[in-house]
Motif scaffolding. Structure first.
Motif, PDB file in Angstrom:
ATOM      1  N   SER A  74      25.651  -7.258  41.140  1.00 47.65           N
ATOM      2  CA  SER A  74      26.363  -7.298  41.740  1.00 47.65           C
ATOM      3  C   SER A  74      26.477  -6.230  43.168  1.00 47.65           C
ATOM      4  CB  SER A  74      27.826  -7.200  41.665  1.00 47.65           C
ATOM      5  OG  SER A  74      28.149  -8.038  40.349  1.00 47.65           O
ATOM      6  N   LEU A  75      26.839  -6.626  44.293  1.00 49.10           N
ATOM      7  CA  LEU A  75      27.133  -6.199  45.605  1.00 49.10           C
ATOM      8  C   LEU A  75      28.012  -5.260  45.530  1.00 49.10           C
ATOM      9  CD1 LEU A  75      24.887  -8.164  48.343  1.00 49.10           C
ATOM     10  CD2 LEU A  75      23.756  -5.938  47.595  1.00 49.10           C
ATOM     11  N   LYS A  76      28.281  -4.075  46.217  1.00 45.57           N
ATOM     12  CA  LYS A  76      29.306  -3.497  45.969  1.00 45.57           C
ATOM     13  C   LYS A  76      29.518  -2.400  46.456  1.00 45.57           C
ATOM     14  CE  LYS A  76      30.371  -4.403  41.439  1.00 45.57           C
ATOM     15  NZ  LYS A  76      30.507  -3.464  39.547  1.00 45.57           N
ATOM     16  N   GLN A  77      28.611  -2.207  47.119  1.00 45.08           N
ATOM     17  CA  GLN A  77      28.657  -0.755  48.593  1.00 45.08           C
ATOM     18  C   GLN A  77      28.853  -1.742  49.283  1.00 45.08           C
ATOM     19  OE1 GLN A  77      28.449   2.749  47.919  1.00 45.08           O
ATOM     20  NE2 GLN A  77      28.480   2.082  46.061  1.00 45.08           N
ATOM     21  N   ASN A  78      30.288  -1.345  50.442  1.00 45.41           N
ATOM     22  CA  ASN A  78      29.793  -2.011  51.264  1.00 45.41           C
ATOM     23  C   ASN A  78      29.178  -1.767  52.338  1.00 45.41           C
ATOM     24  OD1 ASN A  78      32.008  -2.220  54.053  1.00 45.41           O
ATOM     25  ND2 ASN A  78      32.343  -0.370  54.795  1.00 45.41           N
ATOM     26  N   HIS A  79      28.146  -0.364  52.782  1.00 41.80           N
ATOM     27  CA  HIS A  79      27.006  -1.151  53.960  1.00 41.80           C
ATOM     28  C   HIS A  79      26.026  -2.076  53.258  1.00 41.80           C
ATOM     29  CE1 HIS A  79      24.049   1.066  50.831  1.00 41.80           C
ATOM     30  NE2 HIS A  79      24.972   1.389  50.786  1.00 41.80           N
ATOM     31  N   GLU A  80      26.395  -2.803  51.867  1.00 47.88           N
ATOM     32  CA  GLU A  80      24.996  -3.241  51.909  1.00 47.88           C
ATOM     33  C   GLU A  80      25.449  -4.446  52.515  1.00 47.88           C
ATOM     34  OE1 GLU A  80      25.051  -2.200  47.496  1.00 47.88           O
ATOM     35  OE2 GLU A  80      23.455  -1.378  47.658  1.00 47.88           O
ATOM     36  N   PHE A  81      26.327  -4.525  52.381  1.00 48.40           N
ATOM     37  CA  PHE A  81      27.814  -6.075  52.801  1.00 48.40           C
ATOM     38  C   PHE A  81      27.340  -5.730  54.053  1.00 48.40           C
ATOM     39  CE2 PHE A  81      29.651  -6.135  49.232  1.00 48.40           C
ATOM     40  CZ  PHE A  81      29.756  -7.488  49.296  1.00 48.40           C
ATOM     41  N   ARG A  82      27.393  -4.905  54.819  1.00 52.55           N
ATOM     42  CA  ARG A  82      27.339  -5.226  55.940  1.00 52.55           C
ATOM     43  C   ARG A  82      25.657  -5.346  56.457  1.00 52.55           C
ATOM     44  NH1 ARG A  82      29.197   0.405  58.340  1.00 52.55           N
ATOM     45  NH2 ARG A  82      29.205   0.784  55.875  1.00 52.55           N
ATOM     46  N   ARG A  83      25.305  -4.530  56.247  1.00 54.25           N
ATOM     47  CA  ARG A  83      23.701  -4.735  56.543  1.00 54.25           C
ATOM     48  C   ARG A  83      23.258  -6.619  56.407  1.00 54.25           C
ATOM     49  NH1 ARG A  83      20.609  -2.855  52.341  1.00 54.25           N
ATOM     50  NH2 ARG A  83      20.877  -1.210  52.455  1.00 54.25           N
ATOM     51  N   LEU A  84      23.522  -7.256  55.574  1.00 59.41           N
ATOM     52  CA  LEU A  84      24.145  -8.148  55.388  1.00 59.41           C
ATOM     53  C   LEU A  84      24.309  -9.358  56.466  1.00 59.41           C
ATOM     54  CD1 LEU A  84      23.645  -9.499  51.852  1.00 59.41           C
ATOM     55  CD2 LEU A  84      21.638  -9.914  53.477  1.00 59.41           C
ATOM     56  N   TYR A  85      25.811  -9.007  56.913  1.00 58.72           N
ATOM     57  CA  TYR A  85      26.419  -9.253  57.995  1.00 58.72           C
ATOM     58  C   TYR A  85      25.304  -9.231  58.783  1.00 58.72           C
ATOM     59  CZ  TYR A  85      30.481  -9.484  54.439  1.00 58.72           C
ATOM     60  OH  TYR A  85      31.749  -9.421  54.026  1.00 58.72           O
ATOM     61  N   ASN A  86      24.892  -8.634  59.274  1.00 62.10           N
ATOM     62  CA  ASN A  86      24.177  -7.884  60.664  1.00 62.10           C
ATOM     63  C   ASN A  86      22.633  -8.303  60.238  1.00 62.10           C
ATOM     64  OD1 ASN A  86      26.144  -6.257  61.656  1.00 62.10           O
ATOM     65  ND2 ASN A  86      25.751  -4.696  60.495  1.00 62.10           N
ATOM     66  N   LYS A  87      21.696  -8.188  59.389  1.00 63.52           N
ATOM     67  CA  LYS A  87      20.518  -8.325  59.901  1.00 63.52           C
ATOM     68  C   LYS A  87      19.765  -9.458  58.612  1.00 63.52           C
ATOM     69  CE  LYS A  87      19.323  -3.776  61.044  1.00 63.52           C
ATOM     70  NZ  LYS A  87      18.408  -2.571  60.539  1.00 63.52           N
ATOM     71  N   GLY A  88      20.545  -9.921  58.067  1.00 58.42           N
ATOM     72  CA  GLY A  88      20.527 -11.785  57.133  1.00 58.42           C
ATOM     73  C   GLY A  88      21.066 -12.617  57.396  1.00 58.42           C
ATOM     74  N   LYS A  89      20.229 -13.478  56.983  1.00 59.23           N
ATOM     75  CA  LYS A  89      19.935 -14.688  57.076  1.00 59.23           C
ATOM     76  C   LYS A  89      21.551 -15.504  57.026  1.00 59.23           C
ATOM     77  CE  LYS A  89      16.135 -16.702  56.026  1.00 59.23           C
ATOM     78  NZ  LYS A  89      15.062 -17.832  55.629  1.00 59.23           N
ATOM     79  N   SER A  90      22.422 -16.929  57.671  1.00 61.42           N
ATOM     80  CA  SER A  90      23.424 -16.506  57.667  1.00 61.42           C
ATOM     81  C   SER A  90      23.418 -18.725  56.809  1.00 61.42           C
ATOM     82  CB  SER A  90      24.682 -16.148  58.510  1.00 61.42           C
ATOM     83  OG  SER A  90      24.585 -17.117  60.141  1.00 61.42           O
ATOM     84  N   ALA A  91      24.482 -19.625  57.057  1.00 59.30           N
ATOM     85  CA  ALA A  91      24.624 -20.665  56.753  1.00 59.30           C
ATOM     86  C   ALA A  91      25.691 -20.952  56.571  1.00 59.30           C
ATOM     87  CB  ALA A  91      23.578 -21.548  54.939  1.00 59.30           C
ATOM     88  N   VAL A  92      26.380 -21.749  57.329  1.00 63.77           N
ATOM     89  CA  VAL A  92      28.033 -22.745  57.621  1.00 63.77           C
ATOM     90  C   VAL A  92      28.221 -23.444  56.471  1.00 63.77           C
ATOM     91  CG1 VAL A  92      30.063 -21.974  59.365  1.00 63.77           C
ATOM     92  CG2 VAL A  92      27.697 -20.519  59.470  1.00 63.77           C
ATOM     93  N   SER A  93      29.266 -23.280  55.891  1.00 62.06           N
ATOM     94  CA  SER A  93      29.617 -24.908  55.761  1.00 62.06           C
ATOM     95  C   SER A  93      31.432 -24.700  55.900  1.00 62.06           C
ATOM     96  CB  SER A  93      28.893 -24.968  54.078  1.00 62.06           C
ATOM     97  OG  SER A  93      30.145 -24.407  53.199  1.00 62.06           O
ATOM     98  N   PRO A  94      32.518 -26.168  55.668  1.00 63.80           N
ATOM     99  CA  PRO A  94      33.746 -25.468  55.909  1.00 63.80           C
ATOM    100  C   PRO A  94      34.315 -24.882  54.283  1.00 63.80           C
ATOM    101  CG  PRO A  94      32.445 -27.828  55.787  1.00 63.80           C
ATOM    102  CD  PRO A  94      31.665 -27.101  55.510  1.00 63.80           C
TER     103      PRO A  94
END
Length: 118
Positions: free
Chosen positions: A6-26
């Motif tokens: 599991s990912l639990k740390q806030n900084h890990e989530f923020r890193r993914l939001y900023n530097k990760g690839k994303s895919a969107v669905s409804p």
């Protein structure tokens, strides 16, 4: 989930939001980023906009079940965050599953057919 932490740390989530690839669905937004780890790390986010705790937990359970059923088809070594949208609570499970698999292929996380994931 056999090869997932599991990912639990806030900084890990923020890193993914900023530097990760994303895919969107409804139904959800998936962020991912390749790491050098031998396992995947999964984080699930459900905002207060989804409703009360019962609805948010239902969305988390559905997403976790989707991931667990398709985990064997995914490549190892990724950090993954799934952000639930309102439709994830009420949508048909088959439709959620179709979108999930489609997003994983789009992000390049699904193992090619015939190959075993690492």
């Amino acid at each position: 989930m056999e090869h997932t932490v599991s990912l639990k740390q806030n900084h890990e989530f923020r890193r993914l939001y900023n530097k990760g690839k994303s895919a969107v669905s409804p139904y959800f937004v998936i962020y991912c980023r390749k790491t050098g780890r031998p396992v995947n790390r999964l984080g699930i986010t459900t905002g207060v906009k989804l409703g009360n705790a019962v609805k948010r937990n239902r969305a988390r359970r559905r997403i976790r079940a989707l991931y667990r059923t398709h985990e064997h088809r995914l490549l190892a070594g990724y950090d993954i965050v799934v952000v639930a949208r309102t439709r994830a609570i009420y949508g048909r499970y088959a439709e959620l599953e179709r979108c999930f698999v489609q997003q994983m292929k789009k992000l390049g996380m699904a193992a090619p057919k015939g190959d075993k994931p690492q």
